[in-house]
Design a protein around this motif. Structure first.
Motif, PDB file in Angstrom:
ATOM      1  N   UNK A   1       0.793  -1.223  -0.059  1.00  0.00           N
ATOM      2  CA  UNK A   1      -0.067  -0.125  -0.172  1.00  0.00           C
ATOM      3  C   UNK A   1       0.867   1.197   0.008  1.00  0.00           C
ATOM      4  N   UNK A   2       0.405   2.350  -0.491  1.00  0.00           N
ATOM      5  CA  UNK A   2       0.978   3.445  -0.761  1.00  0.00           C
ATOM      6  C   UNK A   2       1.390   4.229   0.703  1.00  0.00           C
ATOM      7  N   UNK A   3       0.634   4.090   1.640  1.00  0.00           N
ATOM      8  CA  UNK A   3       0.601   4.833   2.915  1.00  0.00           C
ATOM      9  C   UNK A   3       1.390   3.970   4.010  1.00  0.00           C
ATOM     10  N   UNK A   4       2.147   2.728   3.670  1.00  0.00           N
ATOM     11  CA  UNK A   4       2.805   1.874   4.451  1.00  0.00           C
ATOM     12  C   UNK A   4       4.054   1.467   3.781  1.00  0.00           C
ATOM     13  N   UNK A   5       5.282   2.154   4.356  1.00  0.00           N
ATOM     14  CA  UNK A   5       6.559   1.870   3.627  1.00  0.00           C
ATOM     15  C   UNK A   5       7.223   0.797   4.396  1.00  0.00           C
ATOM     16  N   UNK A   6       8.436   0.556   3.967  1.00  0.00           N
ATOM     17  CA  UNK A   6       9.467  -0.223   4.726  1.00  0.00           C
ATOM     18  C   UNK A   6       9.503  -1.711   4.314  1.00  0.00           C
ATOM     19  N   UNK A   7       8.734  -1.714   3.000  1.00  0.00           N
ATOM     20  CA  UNK A   7       8.758  -3.027   2.318  1.00  0.00           C
ATOM     21  C   UNK A   7       8.589  -4.187   3.443  1.00  0.00           C
TER      22      UNK A   7
END
Length: 130
Positions: free
Chosen positions: A69-75
């Protein structure tokens, strides 16, 4: 007198060691294998049997990490392919969202699945393929 005899024995031992080393180096690798006992020649058959047995092992694997999702980063989301030599196995996928995580498993047969695969799952299978 004892020291002289000890020195002579040491020199003879050194000479024998050098002669033995030269003979070992002059022998070709094929001659060295041919000189081994017959039991060692059975190792080829044993290795072939082990290769046959390991064909069903899940030994081809790859992990692809990504942001689902675009709003959750960090792979934090990932797809893991675990496959044998024939491409049979499973793809595990974990989708990490802001408030929850979901995990999916899909059967893989012959490097493909009857279920719809995501691009990341297909990438994991491609990376696991030898």
């Amino acid at each position: 007198m004892l020291a002289a005899v000890s020195l002579l024995v040491a020199l003879v031992a050194l000479l024998l060691a050098v002669v033995g080393l030269r003979r070992t180096r002059s022998a070709s690798p094929r001659q060295a294998v041919d000189a081994l006992p017959e039991d060692v020649h059975g190792l080829r058959q044993e290795v072939a049997a082990l290769k046959t047995e390991s064909a069903d092992a899940l030994r081809h694997l790859a992990v692809v990490r990504y942001d689902a999702f675009g709003d959750v980063g960090g792979h934090l989301s990932w797809s893991l392919a675990l496959l044998d030599d024939a491409g049979h196995g499973v793809v595990l996928t974990s989708i990490h969202g802001r408030s929850d995580a979901r995990t999916y498993a899909k059967n893989i047969t012959g490097w493909t699945s009857e279920q719809q695969l995501s691009p990341e799952e297909e990438e994991a299978i491609a990376h696991a393929r030898p």
